[in-house]
Design a protein around this motif. Structure first.
Motif, PDB file in Angstrom:
ATOM      1  N   SER A   1     -61.046  54.201 102.270  1.00 59.51           N
ATOM      2  CA  SER A   1     -62.206  53.605 101.601  1.00 59.51           C
ATOM      3  C   SER A   1     -63.363  53.395 102.567  1.00 59.51           C
ATOM      4  O   SER A   1     -64.107  52.414 102.477  1.00 59.51           O
TER       5      SER A   1
ATOM      6  N   THR B   1     -69.474  48.114  93.281  1.00 61.69           N
ATOM      7  CA  THR B   1     -69.093  48.911  94.452  1.00 61.69           C
ATOM      8  C   THR B   1     -70.138  49.976  94.749  1.00 61.69           C
ATOM      9  O   THR B   1     -70.574  50.711  93.851  1.00 61.69           O
TER      10      THR B   1
ATOM     11  N   GLY C   1     -64.823  41.223  91.351  1.00 58.58           N
ATOM     12  CA  GLY C   1     -65.480  41.297  92.648  1.00 58.58           C
ATOM     13  C   GLY C   1     -66.432  40.132  92.887  1.00 58.58           C
ATOM     14  O   GLY C   1     -66.488  39.574  93.986  1.00 58.58           O
TER      15      GLY C   1
ATOM     16  N   ILE D   1     -67.174  53.242 101.091  1.00 56.29           N
ATOM     17  CA  ILE D   1     -67.664  52.252 100.131  1.00 56.29           C
ATOM     18  C   ILE D   1     -67.763  50.857 100.734  1.00 56.29           C
ATOM     19  O   ILE D   1     -67.015  50.476 101.633  1.00 56.29           O
TER      20      ILE D   1
ATOM     21  N   THR E   1     -76.604  46.527  95.673  1.00 54.74           N
ATOM     22  CA  THR E   1     -75.349  46.471  94.920  1.00 54.74           C
ATOM     23  C   THR E   1     -75.437  45.669  93.635  1.00 54.74           C
ATOM     24  O   THR E   1     -74.507  45.710  92.826  1.00 54.74           O
TER      25      THR E   1
ATOM     26  N   ARG F   1     -65.383  49.119 103.375  1.00 53.41           N
ATOM     27  CA  ARG F   1     -64.265  48.298 102.907  1.00 53.41           C
ATOM     28  C   ARG F   1     -63.171  48.227 103.961  1.00 53.41           C
ATOM     29  O   ARG F   1     -62.697  47.147 104.309  1.00 53.41           O
TER      30      ARG F   1
ATOM     31  N   ASP G   1     -70.641  53.579  93.158  1.00 56.39           N
ATOM     32  CA  ASP G   1     -69.515  54.502  93.282  1.00 56.39           C
ATOM     33  C   ASP G   1     -69.118  55.094  91.940  1.00 56.39           C
ATOM     34  O   ASP G   1     -68.730  56.260  91.867  1.00 56.39           O
TER      35      ASP G   1
ATOM     36  N   ASN H   1     -67.527  47.087  98.974  1.00 56.11           N
ATOM     37  CA  ASN H   1     -67.207  46.458  97.694  1.00 56.11           C
ATOM     38  C   ASN H   1     -67.232  44.948  97.820  1.00 56.11           C
ATOM     39  O   ASN H   1     -67.142  44.384  98.914  1.00 56.11           O
TER      40      ASN H   1
END
Length: 555
Positions: free
Chosen positions: A80, A133, A154, A83, A124, A75, A142, A85
């Motif tokens: 972050s 995420t 998202g 991750i 994902t 990200r 996550d 996202n």
């Protein structure tokens, strides 16, 4: 700033040449106006080279931080980092890596960029095709349980900010397939009940994005369901107790809120062509919204405040929104439909204020992202209204934005000095997005392949003619391709209304017409159809400056 001094010197030389009003010594068929245009085309070529090389460096240096197992980018680089996202990494950063590769590195585009899409889709997708995420360290999601509202947000961001602009440029592709798949599943699981049918969210940003996406995907696919879903949202906001200026106590006129304004305007454009009866119903409510925003939502220069209370007229945040162009896209669209001069005048007022009052302006507390959004808005509107002061403003402000890649202008980017990383967060992708838009203006939509680090393609349009300068440090052979009316060819839209994150069309080749391609060094001429130009024509360049004229021959 880098190369700015040399650009100015070339401009001075070009101006002097023009004032002499003498034809070129090397080619007496060139007028002084042609010579001036070719000088400017050479300057444009320098800018295009610098811009696309900056984008390439952004991609290379961000990819160095990709997860070694999945290949996905994090990200951000300072937080972050564990991750990926959908609403940041996928929506804002990754798509413009894809577009950079499409323009400059075909093997990267068809290789690693496509691999990232496949990995993202496989890893994902959590509720059918809806992304959630992903944690690199956990090698899975996550959060242990899915949050539908978060997933809807998202998904909406990924589609509108990332996959939709890619589709507008690329046409049908694996990225457009991913977009439609996510969109269909968003509406399959739409959880919010309304009198008009379920909608995906009660978040105004998400619904504004959906209005934009559905309006365009309806035309792209011809599938009536997308129009029906968009009309659900239109009825919810215009015909119910959710009208943005009649009912809202707070209306953001910058991003993360302004999407509803331009989204409703895109739906209005769509029903104008697809459902005139619905357009007539919407018309007074649309004008009510736009008129009230003009009445209480602007500063003295005609740019928008960050947020207002539209009922009382109170300015809730007096900062100047870098997303002024996003709102004005909508105003100008409604002007084109209803011939409401007030909406065109609002656009002209804002554009005319930029050069005098908004140079080196602090759009977003020093972030390159603010410059990216402001310049994007100006480019899109200048494509429709050629206000004479705007090109100089865009040139100067692009230099400011580009300098941010070099200067480590924010404390947390010190570690990336001399790197292609701009600020180390997902907004870096918008730096590339707007740079590419700017470069396509400087080439009038012409592209070259294969790209090479030394190539400098620049174009100036004079009427129906293009004056083209391409400099190379060594001989080059490849393909030169000219743009098409992508709103028709790729999106099947009835007309080219201004819209967020589009890549404006400048010169477009008409496939039913004939064009002459003339080499101005050796007087060689070839004739091509518009379709051949848009498919790409083979060109050989000699070391140094190569100059051409593309001229409409017949229809």
């Amino acid at each position: 700033m880098k190369n700015l001094q040399s650009h100015l010197l070339l401009l001075i030389a070009a101006t002097l040449l023009f004032s002499c009003s003498q034809p070129s010594v090397n080619n007496p068929v060139l007028t002084s106006a042609d010579s001036l245009a070719l000088k400017q085309a050479a300057i444009n070529g320098q800018l295009v080279n610098e811009g696309l090389e900056r984008c390439r460096k952004f991609v290379t240096d961000w990819l160095a931080h990709a997860d070694s197992t999945t290949g996905l980018i994090p990200r951000n680089l300072y937080e972050s980092t564990d991750i990926w996202n959908a609403w940041d990494a996928a929506a804002d950063n990754y798509p413009f890596m894809v577009l950079t590769a499409a323009l400059t590195d075909d093997s990267l585009f068809r290789g690693r960029m496509l691999d990232m899409l496949h990995a993202e889709t496989q890893l994902t997708s959590r509720i059918d095709r809806l992304p959630d995420t992903y944690s690199f360290s956990k090698k899975g999601f996550d959060k242990p349980e899915p949050d539908l509202n978060s997933i809807m947000f998202g998904s909406s961001e990924y589609i509108k900010d990332g996959l939709l602009p890619l589709t507008e440029w690329l046409g049908a592709s694996p990225w457009s397939e991913r977009m439609v798949g996510i969109l269909d599943d968003m509406w399959k699981y739409a959880p919010v009940e309304t009198p008009y049918g379920n909608i995906v969210s009660n978040n105004v940003e998400v619904n504004g994005e959906m209005l934009q996406v559905l309006s365009r995907v309806y035309w792209m696919t011809g599938d009536q369901k997308y129009l029906e879903w968009a009309i659900r949202l239109g009825d919810y906001y215009l015909l119910d107790e959710h009208h943005p200026t009649r009912n809202f106590e707070s209306l953001r006129l910058r991003d993360h809120g302004c999407e509803i304004v331009s989204g409703l305007c895109e739906l209005y454009a769509t029903v104008n062509a697809a459902d005139p009866a619905k357009k007539k119903v919407y018309q007074p409510h649309m004008h009510e919204m736009l008129d009230r925003i003009l009445e209480v939502g602007r500063n003295d220069d005609g740019l928008f405040y960050n947020s207002i209370n539209p009922q009382t007229g109170e300015v809730l945040s007096a900062g100047t929104a870098d997303n002024f162009g996003y709102n004005l896209n909508g105003f100008y669209t409604v002007y084109q439909i209803d011939s409401t001069d007030t909406y065109r005048e609002a656009t002209l007022k804002a554009l005319n204020a930029l050069s005098g009052n908004y140079r080196n302006f602090d759009w977003e507390t020093g972030s390159a992202d603010g410059y990216a959004d402001a310049i994007e808005g100006a480019l899109n509107l200048y494509n429709r209204e050629s206000v004479s002061s705007v090109p100089g403003w865009m040139d100067s402000e692009m230099q400011v934005m580009w300098s941010m890649q070099d200067s480590s202008h924010r404390a947390n980017t010190e570690q990336w000095r001399s790197s292609g990383v701009i600020e180390g967060w997902h907004g870096d992708g918008n730096f590339a997005r707007t740079t590419i838009m700017y470069c396509l203006w400087k080439t009038q939509g012409m592209t070259v392949a294969p790209w090479r680090a030394d190539i400098q393609p620049g174009v100036v349009r004079i009427g129906e003619d293009l004056l083209i300068s391409v400099s190379v440090e060594a001989d080059w052979e490849g393909v030169v391709k000219f743009d098409v009316t992508r709103h028709q060819a790729n999106m099947h839209m009835p007309w080219d209304w201004p819209r967020i994150n589009q890549f404006p069309e400048w010169f477009t080749a008409n496939e039913s017409m004939q064009y002459t391609w003339a080499n101005l060094q050796n007087a060689d001429e070839k004739t091509f159809s518009g379709k051949q130009l848009s498919d790409g024509v083979n060109v050989s360049l000699k070391k140094g400056v190569n100059q051409f004229r593309l001229q409409l021959t017949s229809n």
